[in-house]
Design an enzyme around this catalytic site. Structure first.
Site, mmCIF file in Angstrom:
data_model
loop_
_atom_site.group_PDB
_atom_site.id
_atom_site.type_symbol
_atom_site.label_atom_id
_atom_site.label_comp_id
_atom_site.label_asym_id
_atom_site.label_seq_id
_atom_site.Cartn_x
_atom_site.Cartn_y
_atom_site.Cartn_z
ATOM 1 N N LYS A 222 0.818 -1.224 0.000
ATOM 2 C CA LYS A 222 0.000 0.000 0.000
ATOM 3 C C LYS A 222 0.847 1.268 0.000
ATOM 4 O O LYS A 222 2.010 1.268 0.396
ATOM 5 C CB LYS A 222 -0.958 -0.028 1.189
ATOM 6 C CG LYS A 222 -2.097 -1.021 0.920
ATOM 7 C CD LYS A 222 -3.305 -0.828 1.770
ATOM 8 C CE LYS A 222 -4.384 -1.815 1.291
ATOM 9 N NZ LYS A 222 -5.347 -2.146 2.341
ATOM 10 N N ARG B 30 -3.213 -9.880 4.939
ATOM 11 C CA ARG B 30 -3.667 -10.062 3.545
ATOM 12 C C ARG B 30 -2.552 -9.533 2.648
ATOM 13 O O ARG B 30 -2.254 -8.341 2.681
ATOM 14 C CB ARG B 30 -4.970 -9.277 3.368
ATOM 15 C CG ARG B 30 -5.611 -9.394 1.996
ATOM 16 C CD ARG B 30 -6.891 -8.566 1.954
ATOM 17 N NE ARG B 30 -7.432 -8.559 0.619
ATOM 18 C CZ ARG B 30 -7.016 -7.765 -0.357
ATOM 19 N NH1 ARG B 30 -6.046 -6.903 -0.148
ATOM 20 N NH2 ARG B 30 -7.572 -7.833 -1.550
HETATM 21 N N1 PMM Z 1 -7.403 -3.825 0.845
HETATM 22 C C1 PMM Z 1 -7.748 -3.891 -0.440
HETATM 23 C C2 PMM Z 1 -8.783 -4.743 -0.864
HETATM 24 N N2 PMM Z 1 -9.429 -5.531 0.020
HETATM 25 N N3 PMM Z 1 -9.737 -6.279 2.223
HETATM 26 C C3 PMM Z 1 -9.422 -6.224 3.514
HETATM 27 N N4 PMM Z 1 -10.084 -6.998 4.410
HETATM 28 N N5 PMM Z 1 -8.441 -5.396 3.977
HETATM 29 C C4 PMM Z 1 -7.732 -4.584 3.151
HETATM 30 O O1 PMM Z 1 -6.870 -3.838 3.627
HETATM 31 C C5 PMM Z 1 -8.058 -4.608 1.765
HETATM 32 C C6 PMM Z 1 -9.085 -5.477 1.326
HETATM 33 C C7 PMM Z 1 -7.034 -3.050 -1.440
HETATM 34 O O2 PMM Z 1 -5.820 -3.609 -1.770
HETATM 35 P P1 PMM Z 1 -5.560 -4.533 -3.085
HETATM 36 O O3 PMM Z 1 -5.933 -3.700 -4.294
HETATM 37 O O4 PMM Z 1 -4.125 -4.859 -3.022
HETATM 38 O O5 PMM Z 1 -6.412 -5.760 -3.017
#
Ligand code: PMM
Length: 274
Positions: free
Chosen positions: A219, A253
């Site tokens: 991020k 994650r």
């Molecule tokens: N961040 C993203 C998408 N889904 N879900 C949860 N539970 N927590 C997060 O921090 C989160 C998420 C955005 O990041 P990505 O584009 O790398 O998936």
């Protein structure tokens, strides 16, 4: 077989592998849009030690516009089914009750809702009827408006209060507390400094008493410590996993899996502070 009980049992910090089947996610957008390629990538993440593979069909990066439900279903369902057939435990990253329901019917064991039930009024009741694990993330509004919502007097206290409100709403809707996971939503309605404040506030977030999932991987908040764009942030992402695992996070994650599994194992050996 992965069940809510095995998934949420005490143990080392789990790694949730990210599989965005979107053309426009901020770090892996466009890489996994073919079903077979996506399924192979998910199988690889599971083989590296991911407890879950999180399949998402809608980008939530700041400023992203929404996709319609048919597009989201068409992206997500074949991958959820394909991974389930290969024995991979799947969570579905969606804000929509319809996508959550169809994905659980196709084999997903977790619904990961970045809106914590705020984006779709049917979500909490739908999840209650599905009986799956539910991840409620801290959220203040869709991507188009989340930057202007990043206003806090005390970001940690407000995130805790707003997560507790989502817990109450989930329980009122019939979701059993032992199927709930919380996520403080790093980067969602939070600027980089606010996200670092939330990380520093890990003990308050974990003090809520429910399992907590954290998503720091690649991020923008990592840019000050690892400049060079999303792909240059993997080592810093692993460092954060070590911090979170040492503090007893339920899961992280992440885009890569093996180094996070190693970080979690190191933290387990050293012993937790919580
Ligand atoms: N961040 C993203 C998408 N889904 N879900 C949860 N539970 N927590 C997060 O921090 C989160 C998420 C955005 O990041 P990505 O584009 O790398 O998936």
């Amino acid at each position: 077989m992965t069940t809510a009980t095995t998934l949420l049992a005490p143990g080392a910090t789990r790694v949730v592998g990210i599989l965005n089947v979107t053309p426009d996610s901020f770090s892996d957008g466009g890489s996994w849009t073919e079903v077979d390629v996506a399924v192979e990538h998910g199988v690889r993440l599971a083989a590296e030690g991911a407890a879950l593979v999180d399949v998402g069909g809608e980008s939530t990066r700041p400023g992203a516009t929404r996709v319609d439900v048919e597009t989201e279903l068409a992206r997500v369902l074949p991958v959820v089914s394909g991974l389930t057939e290969r024995g991979v435990a799947v969570s579905v990253d969606t804000m929509r009750a319809e996508v959550a329901r169809r994905s659980v019917e196709a084999g997903a064991v977790v619904v990961n809702d970045v809106s914590g039930g705020l984006a779709d009024p049917q979500m909490l009741r739908t999840v209650a009827s599905l009986g799956c694990v539910y991840v409620a993330m801290h959220w203040r509004g869709h991507s188009a408006t989340m930057i202007e919502r990043a206003m806090y007097d005390d970001v940690v206290a407000e995130v805790v209060d707003e997560l507790l409100a989502r817990v109450r709403a989930a329980v009122v809707a019939g979701i059993e507390p032992d199927r709930l996971v919380l996520d403080p939503g790093l980067g969602f309605a939070k600027n980089a400094e606010q996200s670092w404040d939330v990380l520093r506030g890990v003990e308050a977030i974990h003090g809520i008493g429910l399992p907590v999932l954290w998503g720091a991987s690649r991020k923008g908040m990592l840019d000050p410590v690892a400049p060079g764009g999303p792909l240059a942030r993997d080592d810093a992402s692993v460092a954060i996993t070590t911090w979170l695992a040492t503090h007893g996070a339920w899961a992280v994650r992440t885009h890569t899996v093996a180094p996070h599994v190693a970080a979690s194992a190191v933290a387990s050996k050293l012993g937790r502070r919580l």
